[in-house]
Scaffold this motif. Structure first.
Motif, PDB file in Angstrom:
ATOM      1  N   ARG A   1       3.296  -7.521 -13.080  1.00  0.00           N
ATOM      2  CA  ARG A   1       3.222  -8.800 -12.355  1.00  0.00           C
ATOM      3  C   ARG A   1       2.704  -9.879 -13.291  1.00  0.00           C
ATOM      4  N   GLU A   2       3.228 -11.054 -13.122  1.00  0.00           N
ATOM      5  CA  GLU A   2       2.749 -12.201 -13.889  1.00  0.00           C
ATOM      6  C   GLU A   2       1.424 -12.682 -13.297  1.00  0.00           C
ATOM      7  N   ASN A   3       0.534 -13.122 -14.167  1.00  0.00           N
ATOM      8  CA  ASN A   3      -0.755 -13.643 -13.700  1.00  0.00           C
ATOM      9  C   ASN A   3      -0.568 -14.815 -12.743  1.00  0.00           C
ATOM     10  N   LEU A   4       0.387 -15.688 -13.056  1.00  0.00           N
ATOM     11  CA  LEU A   4       0.624 -16.858 -12.208  1.00  0.00           C
ATOM     12  C   LEU A   4       1.081 -16.457 -10.810  1.00  0.00           C
ATOM     13  N   GLU A   5       1.857 -15.385 -10.725  1.00  0.00           N
ATOM     14  CA  GLU A   5       2.316 -14.910  -9.415  1.00  0.00           C
ATOM     15  C   GLU A   5       1.130 -14.476  -8.559  1.00  0.00           C
ATOM     16  N   LEU A   6       0.220 -13.697  -9.146  1.00  0.00           N
ATOM     17  CA  LEU A   6      -0.963 -13.243  -8.411  1.00  0.00           C
ATOM     18  C   LEU A   6      -1.864 -14.412  -8.035  1.00  0.00           C
TER      19      LEU A   6
ATOM     20  N   ASN B   1      -8.361 -11.530   4.338  1.00  0.00           N
ATOM     21  CA  ASN B   1      -7.310 -12.522   4.094  1.00  0.00           C
ATOM     22  C   ASN B   1      -6.668 -12.319   2.729  1.00  0.00           C
ATOM     23  N   VAL B   2      -7.500 -12.103   1.711  1.00  0.00           N
ATOM     24  CA  VAL B   2      -6.978 -11.903   0.355  1.00  0.00           C
ATOM     25  C   VAL B   2      -6.183 -10.603   0.286  1.00  0.00           C
ATOM     26  N   GLU B   3      -6.742  -9.532   0.836  1.00  0.00           N
ATOM     27  CA  GLU B   3      -6.037  -8.247   0.833  1.00  0.00           C
ATOM     28  C   GLU B   3      -4.697  -8.362   1.554  1.00  0.00           C
ATOM     29  N   ASN B   4      -4.680  -8.994   2.717  1.00  0.00           N
ATOM     30  CA  ASN B   4      -3.439  -9.127   3.483  1.00  0.00           C
ATOM     31  C   ASN B   4      -2.387  -9.931   2.722  1.00  0.00           C
ATOM     32  N   ALA B   5      -2.822 -10.996   2.052  1.00  0.00           N
ATOM     33  CA  ALA B   5      -1.878 -11.815   1.296  1.00  0.00           C
ATOM     34  C   ALA B   5      -1.218 -10.984   0.194  1.00  0.00           C
ATOM     35  N   LEU B   6      -1.992 -10.184  -0.503  1.00  0.00           N
ATOM     36  CA  LEU B   6      -1.445  -9.367  -1.589  1.00  0.00           C
ATOM     37  C   LEU B   6      -0.693  -8.150  -1.066  1.00  0.00           C
ATOM     38  N   ASN B   7      -1.234  -7.480  -0.062  1.00  0.00           N
ATOM     39  CA  ASN B   7      -0.609  -6.266   0.462  1.00  0.00           C
ATOM     40  C   ASN B   7       0.696  -6.539   1.199  1.00  0.00           C
ATOM     41  N   SER B   8       0.929  -7.780   1.578  1.00  0.00           N
ATOM     42  CA  SER B   8       2.185  -8.092   2.249  1.00  0.00           C
ATOM     43  C   SER B   8       3.368  -8.068   1.282  1.00  0.00           C
ATOM     44  N   LEU B   9       3.085  -8.072  -0.021  1.00  0.00           N
ATOM     45  CA  LEU B   9       4.147  -7.978  -1.023  1.00  0.00           C
ATOM     46  C   LEU B   9       4.523  -6.526  -1.253  1.00  0.00           C
ATOM     47  N   ASP B  10       5.781  -6.289  -1.480  1.00  0.00           N
ATOM     48  CA  ASP B  10       6.260  -4.935  -1.723  1.00  0.00           C
ATOM     49  C   ASP B  10       5.789  -4.470  -3.102  1.00  0.00           C
ATOM     50  N   GLY B  11       5.247  -3.272  -3.167  1.00  0.00           N
ATOM     51  CA  GLY B  11       4.842  -2.682  -4.438  1.00  0.00           C
ATOM     52  C   GLY B  11       3.446  -3.049  -4.891  1.00  0.00           C
TER      53      GLY B  11
ATOM     54  N   LYS C   1       2.119   1.145   2.850  1.00  0.00           N
ATOM     55  CA  LYS C   1       2.829   2.357   3.249  1.00  0.00           C
ATOM     56  C   LYS C   1       2.638   3.484   2.235  1.00  0.00           C
ATOM     57  N   ASP C   2       2.731   3.158   0.950  1.00  0.00           N
ATOM     58  CA  ASP C   2       2.615   4.163  -0.107  1.00  0.00           C
ATOM     59  C   ASP C   2       1.180   4.167  -0.630  1.00  0.00           C
ATOM     60  N   LYS C   3       0.414   5.180  -0.272  1.00  0.00           N
ATOM     61  CA  LYS C   3      -0.986   5.256  -0.689  1.00  0.00           C
ATOM     62  C   LYS C   3      -1.220   6.275  -1.801  1.00  0.00           C
ATOM     63  N   ASN C   4      -0.177   6.612  -2.523  1.00  0.00           N
ATOM     64  CA  ASN C   4      -0.298   7.518  -3.653  1.00  0.00           C
ATOM     65  C   ASN C   4      -0.566   6.673  -4.899  1.00  0.00           C
ATOM     66  N   LYS C   5      -1.791   6.731  -5.416  1.00  0.00           N
ATOM     67  CA  LYS C   5      -2.175   5.885  -6.550  1.00  0.00           C
ATOM     68  C   LYS C   5      -1.366   6.172  -7.801  1.00  0.00           C
ATOM     69  N   ALA C   6      -0.787   7.352  -7.889  1.00  0.00           N
ATOM     70  CA  ALA C   6       0.039   7.700  -9.053  1.00  0.00           C
ATOM     71  C   ALA C   6       1.307   6.844  -9.118  1.00  0.00           C
ATOM     72  N   HIS C   7       1.719   6.255  -8.003  1.00  0.00           N
ATOM     73  CA  HIS C   7       2.911   5.417  -7.958  1.00  0.00           C
ATOM     74  C   HIS C   7       2.633   3.981  -8.405  1.00  0.00           C
ATOM     75  N   TYR C   8       1.390   3.685  -8.701  1.00  0.00           N
ATOM     76  CA  TYR C   8       0.983   2.330  -9.097  1.00  0.00           C
ATOM     77  C   TYR C   8       0.427   2.361 -10.520  1.00  0.00           C
ATOM     78  N   PRO C   9       1.279   2.288 -11.530  1.00  0.00           N
ATOM     79  CA  PRO C   9       0.800   2.425 -12.912  1.00  0.00           C
ATOM     80  C   PRO C   9       0.095   1.183 -13.464  1.00  0.00           C
ATOM     81  N   PHE C  10       0.269   0.043 -12.845  1.00  0.00           N
ATOM     82  CA  PHE C  10      -0.315  -1.190 -13.372  1.00  0.00           C
ATOM     83  C   PHE C  10      -1.501  -1.616 -12.511  1.00  0.00           C
TER      84      PHE C  10
END
Length: 123
Positions: free
Chosen positions: A101-106, A71-81, A45-54
């Motif tokens: 984000r923690e490495n283990l979470e990703l 599949n990989v993109e959908n799995a990650l993009n389904s998370l908020d933020g 929803k939010d495609k402003n790259k300035a809102h994603y500092p990490f």
């Protein structure tokens, strides 16, 4: 009579070729999900790259086709933020995140999608 049979055989071959091309256009000619329609892309929803500092770069093993990257993109993009973009050629996924984000979470999210994270670089 022989010419008619040859023309009919050629017509059947052409019909199968056209059917195959139409199938590949609709469903892709990939290694996974070849017989199914491709998944719908999860849009961020939010495609402003300035809102994603990490920013993280994940090297992912097992991505062989466009369906794999989706599949990989959908799995990650389904998370908020999170906003993820996969690159099939480099076998990498660029993950933009609003929070740390923690490495283990990703790794866990990618593993649940059926792929393996080989390396995570934090930028």
């Amino acid at each position: 009579m022989g010419t008619v049979i040859i023309v009919l055989i050629l017509a059947v071959i052409i019909a199968f070729a056209v059917k195959s091309v139409i199938h590949r256009i609709r469903h892709g000619s990939s290694c996974c999900g070849e017989r199914d329609a491709p998944q719908k892309k999860v849009k961020v929803k939010d495609k402003n790259k300035a809102h994603y500092p990490f920013q993280y770069i994940l090297t992912v093993d097992g991505m062989h086709c466009s369906n794999c990257t989706r599949n990989v993109e959908n799995a990650l993009n389904s998370l908020d933020g999170i906003w993820a973009t996969a690159n099939l050629q480099d076998k990498e996924v660029i993950v933009l995140s609003k929070t740390i984000r923690e490495n283990l979470e990703l790794e866990k999210i990618v593993a649940q999608a059926g792929y393996t994270v080989l390396k995570i670089s934090i930028l």
